[in-house]
Scaffold this active site. Sequence first.
Site, PDB file in Angstrom:
ATOM      1  N   SER A 240       0.939  -1.131  -0.016  1.00 18.02           N
ATOM      2  CA  SER A 240      -0.052   0.150   0.025  1.00 18.02           C
ATOM      3  C   SER A 240       0.894   1.115   0.030  1.00 18.02           C
ATOM      4  CB  SER A 240      -1.029   0.108   1.183  1.00 18.02           C
ATOM      5  OG  SER A 240      -0.427  -0.208   2.394  1.00 18.02           O
ATOM      6  N   HIS A 270      -2.244  -8.892   1.980  1.00 23.19           N
ATOM      7  CA  HIS A 270      -1.976  -7.661   2.759  1.00 23.19           C
ATOM      8  C   HIS A 270      -3.115  -6.945   3.778  1.00 23.19           C
ATOM      9  CE1 HIS A 270       0.251  -3.936   3.290  1.00 23.19           C
ATOM     10  NE2 HIS A 270      -0.082  -2.975   2.450  1.00 23.19           N
ATOM     11  N   HIS A 317       5.563 -13.078   7.166  1.00 22.84           N
ATOM     12  CA  HIS A 317       5.764 -11.629   6.620  1.00 22.84           C
ATOM     13  C   HIS A 317       6.983 -11.588   5.724  1.00 22.84           C
ATOM     14  CE1 HIS A 317       6.297  -7.218   6.887  1.00 22.84           C
ATOM     15  NE2 HIS A 317       4.920  -7.471   7.505  1.00 22.84           N
ATOM     16  N   ARG A 326       3.452  -5.297  16.497  1.00 26.17           N
ATOM     17  CA  ARG A 326       2.126  -4.774  16.686  1.00 26.17           C
ATOM     18  C   ARG A 326       1.083  -5.822  17.068  1.00 26.17           C
ATOM     19  NH1 ARG A 326       2.218  -3.219  10.191  1.00 26.17           N
ATOM     20  NH2 ARG A 326       2.724  -5.315  10.301  1.00 26.17           N
ATOM     21  N   ASP A 372      -2.187  -8.492  11.697  1.00 25.64           N
ATOM     22  CA  ASP A 372      -3.608  -8.733  11.347  1.00 25.64           C
ATOM     23  C   ASP A 372      -4.304 -10.069  12.338  1.00 25.64           C
ATOM     24  OD1 ASP A 372      -3.946  -6.762   9.514  1.00 25.64           O
ATOM     25  OD2 ASP A 372      -2.599  -8.000   7.946  1.00 25.64           O
TER      26      ASP A 372
END
Length: 432
Positions: A240, A270, A317, A326, A372
């Site tokens: 992105s 993504h 990843h 995160r 995520d």
Amino acid sequence: MDPLKQLFYEKAQALGAEVKALLKEKGTAKIDEVSLKQLYGGARGVKMMVWETSSLDPHEGIRFRGYSIPQLRELLPKGSGGEPLPEGLFWLMLVGEIPSQEQVDWLSAQWRARSEVPAYTLQMIDMLPTDTHPMVQFVTAIASMANQSVFAQRYDEGLAKTSYWDPFYEDAMNLIARLPHIAAYIYRRSFHGGKHIPSDASLDWAANFAHMLGNDDPVFYDLMRLYTTIHSDHEGGNASAHTTHVVASTLSNPYLAYAGGMAALAGPLHGLANQEVIKWIFHMLETLDTQTPTKEQIAEYVHETLAKGQVIPGYGHAVLRRPDPRFLAQKHFAETHLKDDPLVQVVWKVFEVVPPILQGLGKVANPWPNVDAHSGALLVHYGITECSFYTVLFGVSRALGVMAAQCWARALGLPIERPKSVTSQWVFEQFG
Ligand code: HAX
């Protein structure tokens, strides 16, 4: 000139002069080599872009201007519940300095003042069928604002290259200010019968977003502050950010550039992975007919998913080689606020089960959870159960880093991006 813009201008002038001098002296110095594996492997690890706002270390995770997520949680000005205000992170990413409370309050007020979404954009969203995927609505809405671009207008009037950064900054600020309003509009029309909730001018950017989504729990305000902070930037190579960077490098206006970036975020490898994770978990619970699966049951389901040739969403990843900080920040939040939530406990059990299985496949470079893997369970707890909306939340946050980085790209006068491609015939002529 506003104080943030003035500070950015001074920093950009100084770095621009340093870069110019360096290029003059050492412009032909080599920084990297490219292997055949990288050529056919998505350019993993190839250093080919400048991105000022953050940097990703495979083993340490993301650092924003040198600060890790735990450091940001400590150092940035905080909201009422103790999580950092994303306004502070934007300030840090743009000018490299931790802002004061007063500076962050100024930025909250700026974004409030710039937040009005054009009426035609809202009408255009309303023209789409309500079951249109929220990311499609989001991309369309962002692109529709392009004719309000200050950058495009000033370019049309005749803008010197040395001034590109100025109207780009104006568009970046306007876009960031409007995104929570657009996202909340999409959410309420898609899932709450079009009953929209007016903005609350007393709230900061993220808390107001939470409010407009429909949940005024102060802990949810804090979750949105944390969420929009940690999803904001992940250096420049992710799809992105890179897409936005390429489109903006053509001097296409910032709205179109960000719409392009959001189209990239909408892919399941993504940003859409946050939707896929929760769908996968709910499907697992339904298949196993339990809300509290054992580790053995989860392992069996993981093996079934892999046997069908599918990936385990939320794991792996392209750069990271450890559990994503995160993910860990969200886990920490859950441990503090909702440790007894059954869905959160399933996420934690999946975290115990999946990595050794992926490791055992012998081909997965990173068996650990990414950002995520956790977010859906937190959102479900606070009533945002409609998982097709999750990537829009990600997209609201991602603008902070990507837009700050593009202000730098224009200030440094980076040219249109145009790497060299080769054909397989050329490859075989060289190496076959
Ligand atoms: N489950 C099963 N297999 C996986 C896997 C996973 N979670 N992650 C990687 N693999 C497989 C790849 O599909 C590839 O298999 P083939 O050789 O058969 O094609 C092999 O392992 C090597 O891939 P890799 O080098 O480890 O990973 P890549 O850099 O190519 O891809 C991805 C990175 C994130 C796309 C990948 O790990 C993946 O598909 N993960 C699941 C989807 C996901 O969670 N995406 C979100 C990533 C974070 C993000 O961008 N958020 O927005």
